[in-house]
Design a protein around this motif. Sequence first.
Motif, PDB file in Angstrom:
ATOM      1  N   ARG A  62       0.832  -1.205   0.000  1.00  0.00           N
ATOM      2  CA  ARG A  62       0.000   0.000   0.000  1.00  0.00           C
ATOM      3  C   ARG A  62       0.865   1.253   0.000  1.00  0.00           C
ATOM      4  NH1 ARG A  62      -4.393  -1.705   4.684  1.00  0.00           N
ATOM      5  NH2 ARG A  62      -4.850  -3.781   3.852  1.00  0.00           N
ATOM      6  N   GLY A  63       1.955   1.192   0.769  1.00  0.00           N
ATOM      7  CA  GLY A  63       2.851   2.343   0.802  1.00  0.00           C
ATOM      8  C   GLY A  63       3.454   2.640  -0.558  1.00  0.00           C
ATOM      9  N   LEU A  64       3.753   1.574  -1.337  1.00  0.00           N
ATOM     10  CA  LEU A  64       4.282   1.786  -2.681  1.00  0.00           C
ATOM     11  C   LEU A  64       3.275   2.519  -3.555  1.00  0.00           C
ATOM     12  CD1 LEU A  64       6.027  -1.643  -3.420  1.00  0.00           C
ATOM     13  CD2 LEU A  64       7.108   0.531  -2.824  1.00  0.00           C
ATOM     14  N   HIS A  65       1.997   2.138  -3.457  1.00  0.00           N
ATOM     15  CA  HIS A  65       0.961   2.810  -4.241  1.00  0.00           C
ATOM     16  C   HIS A  65       0.869   4.291  -3.851  1.00  0.00           C
ATOM     17  CE1 HIS A  65      -0.829  -0.606  -6.380  1.00  0.00           C
ATOM     18  NE2 HIS A  65      -0.617  -1.326  -5.295  1.00  0.00           N
ATOM     19  N   GLU A  66       0.866   4.551  -2.548  1.00  0.00           N
ATOM     20  CA  GLU A  66       0.743   5.941  -2.097  1.00  0.00           C
ATOM     21  C   GLU A  66       1.979   6.746  -2.474  1.00  0.00           C
ATOM     22  OE1 GLU A  66      -1.931   7.150  -1.118  1.00  0.00           O
ATOM     23  OE2 GLU A  66      -3.054   5.318  -0.761  1.00  0.00           O
ATOM     24  N   ARG A  67       3.159   6.139  -2.352  1.00  0.00           N
ATOM     25  CA  ARG A  67       4.383   6.851  -2.707  1.00  0.00           C
ATOM     26  C   ARG A  67       4.387   7.199  -4.199  1.00  0.00           C
ATOM     27  NH1 ARG A  67       9.149   7.080  -0.100  1.00  0.00           N
ATOM     28  NH2 ARG A  67       8.656   5.310   1.253  1.00  0.00           N
ATOM     29  N   ALA A  68       3.971   6.237  -5.037  1.00  0.00           N
ATOM     30  CA  ALA A  68       3.914   6.514  -6.473  1.00  0.00           C
ATOM     31  C   ALA A  68       2.948   7.651  -6.772  1.00  0.00           C
ATOM     32  CB  ALA A  68       3.496   5.248  -7.228  1.00  0.00           C
ATOM     33  N   GLY A  69       1.854   7.707  -6.020  1.00  0.00           N
ATOM     34  CA  GLY A  69       0.871   8.755  -6.250  1.00  0.00           C
ATOM     35  C   GLY A  69       1.392  10.145  -5.976  1.00  0.00           C
ATOM     36  N   THR A  70       2.442  10.294  -5.162  1.00  0.00           N
ATOM     37  CA  THR A  70       2.973  11.621  -4.872  1.00  0.00           C
ATOM     38  C   THR A  70       3.588  12.272  -6.100  1.00  0.00           C
ATOM     39  OG1 THR A  70       5.140  10.761  -4.180  1.00  0.00           O
ATOM     40  CG2 THR A  70       3.439  10.960  -2.486  1.00  0.00           C
ATOM     41  N   VAL A  71       3.954  11.468  -7.104  1.00  0.00           N
ATOM     42  CA  VAL A  71       4.520  12.037  -8.335  1.00  0.00           C
ATOM     43  C   VAL A  71       3.642  11.704  -9.540  1.00  0.00           C
ATOM     44  CG1 VAL A  71       6.912  12.161  -7.548  1.00  0.00           C
ATOM     45  CG2 VAL A  71       6.048  10.019  -8.526  1.00  0.00           C
ATOM     46  N   GLY A  72       2.382  11.386  -9.280  1.00  0.00           N
ATOM     47  CA  GLY A  72       1.451  11.118 -10.372  1.00  0.00           C
ATOM     48  C   GLY A  72       1.619   9.765 -11.018  1.00  0.00           C
ATOM     49  N   GLY A  73       2.289   8.839 -10.347  1.00  0.00           N
ATOM     50  CA  GLY A  73       2.525   7.518 -10.917  1.00  0.00           C
ATOM     51  C   GLY A  73       1.635   6.458 -10.300  1.00  0.00           C
ATOM     52  N   TRP A  74       1.879   5.219 -10.686  1.00  0.00           N
ATOM     53  CA  TRP A  74       1.115   4.097 -10.149  1.00  0.00           C
ATOM     54  C   TRP A  74       1.990   2.848 -10.157  1.00  0.00           C
ATOM     55  CZ3 TRP A  74       0.269   6.499 -14.791  1.00  0.00           C
ATOM     56  CH2 TRP A  74       0.517   5.736 -15.944  1.00  0.00           C
ATOM     57  N   VAL A  75       1.556   1.855  -9.398  1.00  0.00           N
ATOM     58  CA  VAL A  75       2.292   0.608  -9.269  1.00  0.00           C
ATOM     59  C   VAL A  75       1.398  -0.549  -9.693  1.00  0.00           C
ATOM     60  CG1 VAL A  75       3.297  -1.024  -7.618  1.00  0.00           C
ATOM     61  CG2 VAL A  75       3.854   1.397  -7.458  1.00  0.00           C
ATOM     62  N   ASP A  76       1.935  -1.452 -10.502  1.00  0.00           N
ATOM     63  CA  ASP A  76       1.244  -2.683 -10.893  1.00  0.00           C
ATOM     64  C   ASP A  76       2.036  -3.864 -10.337  1.00  0.00           C
ATOM     65  OD1 ASP A  76      -0.882  -1.603 -12.542  1.00  0.00           O
ATOM     66  OD2 ASP A  76       0.704  -1.036 -13.948  1.00  0.00           O
ATOM     67  N   LEU A  77       1.324  -4.788  -9.702  1.00  0.00           N
ATOM     68  CA  LEU A  77       1.962  -5.958  -9.107  1.00  0.00           C
ATOM     69  C   LEU A  77       1.295  -7.208  -9.655  1.00  0.00           C
ATOM     70  CD1 LEU A  77       4.081  -6.827  -6.976  1.00  0.00           C
ATOM     71  CD2 LEU A  77       2.201  -6.906  -5.319  1.00  0.00           C
ATOM     72  N   SER A  78       2.087  -8.086 -10.245  1.00  0.00           N
ATOM     73  CA  SER A  78       1.543  -9.333 -10.783  1.00  0.00           C
ATOM     74  C   SER A  78       2.375 -10.493 -10.262  1.00  0.00           C
ATOM     75  CB  SER A  78       1.548  -9.321 -12.316  1.00  0.00           C
ATOM     76  OG  SER A  78       2.862  -9.192 -12.814  1.00  0.00           O
ATOM     77  N   SER A  79       1.695 -11.591  -9.953  1.00  0.00           N
ATOM     78  CA  SER A  79       2.387 -12.741  -9.404  1.00  0.00           C
ATOM     79  C   SER A  79       1.484 -13.954  -9.461  1.00  0.00           C
ATOM     80  CB  SER A  79       2.793 -12.471  -7.947  1.00  0.00           C
ATOM     81  OG  SER A  79       3.459 -13.565  -7.392  1.00  0.00           O
ATOM     82  N   ARG A  80       2.116 -15.102  -9.477  1.00  0.00           N
ATOM     83  CA  ARG A  80       1.380 -16.353  -9.315  1.00  0.00           C
ATOM     84  C   ARG A  80       2.283 -17.312  -8.549  1.00  0.00           C
ATOM     85  NH1 ARG A  80       3.120 -16.466 -14.650  1.00  0.00           N
ATOM     86  NH2 ARG A  80       4.312 -18.329 -15.264  1.00  0.00           N
ATOM     87  N   PRO A  81       1.692 -18.119  -7.688  1.00  0.00           N
ATOM     88  CA  PRO A  81       2.514 -19.028  -6.875  1.00  0.00           C
ATOM     89  C   PRO A  81       3.449 -19.873  -7.731  1.00  0.00           C
ATOM     90  CG  PRO A  81       0.245 -19.032  -6.114  1.00  0.00           C
ATOM     91  CD  PRO A  81       0.277 -18.231  -7.386  1.00  0.00           C
TER      92      PRO A  81
END
Length: 383
Positions: A326-345
């Motif tokens: 969540r912190g990564l998403h909020e941090r990215a938002g401070t500069v108008g960016g976003w974070v995408d996370l993809s994974s599978r076991p």
Amino acid sequence: MPAPTASSRPLRVLHIEDSELDHELTLAHLQRGGHVVHTRRVESEAEFRAALQHDWDIVLSDFNLPGFSGLIALEILKESGKLVPFIIVSGEIGEDTAVEAMRNGASDYLLKNNLARLVPAVEHAIEANETRRARVAADREVAASRQRLSELAQHLQTNIEMERAAIAREIHDDVGGSLTALKFDLAWIARHSPTPDVLQRVNSALETVTHAIEASQRIMHNLRPAILEQGLVAALQWMTARFEKRTGIQCHFRTSHETMQLPAGVPLVAYRTAQEALTNVSKHSGAARVSIDLSLARGVLSLEVSDNGRGLSAADLAKARSFGIRGLHERAGTVGGWVDLSSRPGGGTTLILSVPLHPDAMSSSGFDDTGTDHDPSAWGGAT
């Protein structure tokens, strides 16, 4: 919410109708249904636009008028942004036309030769519209609440970075200065001591002080990465090299540009994102290999961190205390960016930070990540 009745407030009706007789007949049906009606009849587009300056409970509209139509009126009502139910009451209207009107937002349609359904249709349309108003108001409140929470999170992120910078500065000025002075004194004693026992204790103390200086440097680099003064590319190269040396996990760094001119705030956000991602890799992934790709194309900075570890399950991502992500998403938002996370076991995890670099995408973080008055890596260099 119940429709307005004679026992509550009057029903405010805007009636688009060129026939006075049809207007009176419509009004009579509403009154027989138990409503006290305040109405205004208009015949032209200009009159309709002027009437929309006032508040209405419902709009009843004939379909065909000289130089005007119900569909045009419906489009004007939609453009005004007013949430007012709209019912077409026409002498004749084809099924295709009626369907088109409903698709465009009409609440209902009635034939003038069968107004028995007028009152329930009006009451139902008003009730549905009140529900819609409440939903729109709730959606706006939720959006405003989310915006306030996002602004608070961004404010906290900014304050955290400012506190980190202040702590790093104090470590450099106070702890670092004292340790360096102590190292010089111990080195002087070692050079001037003829006693082997004293010399042994001094060398042991020098080793302890050297470890303390190295620990202070490491803490300061984590708190306030002075390496960013050399640019984001150099900082990430340094980070990956240290990560591989410290953890034994192969770490490869690739970049599309050797140097990048980035807006203030962006290098620190990218650096912290990579730092958090590598921390998660070392703690949770069980990966043997991780790669970091930094690219700048079409005005968008992209940072991709991929590993070949165990991956994340849906339950991992849904953890109530997964504040790092969540912190990564909020941090990215401070500069108008976003974070995408993809994974599978079993398939590894990929994290992508995207930051548009045009001026409109930037927000003022209040934190300057480009300047500093000291270089922590210079401590304890001389003995």
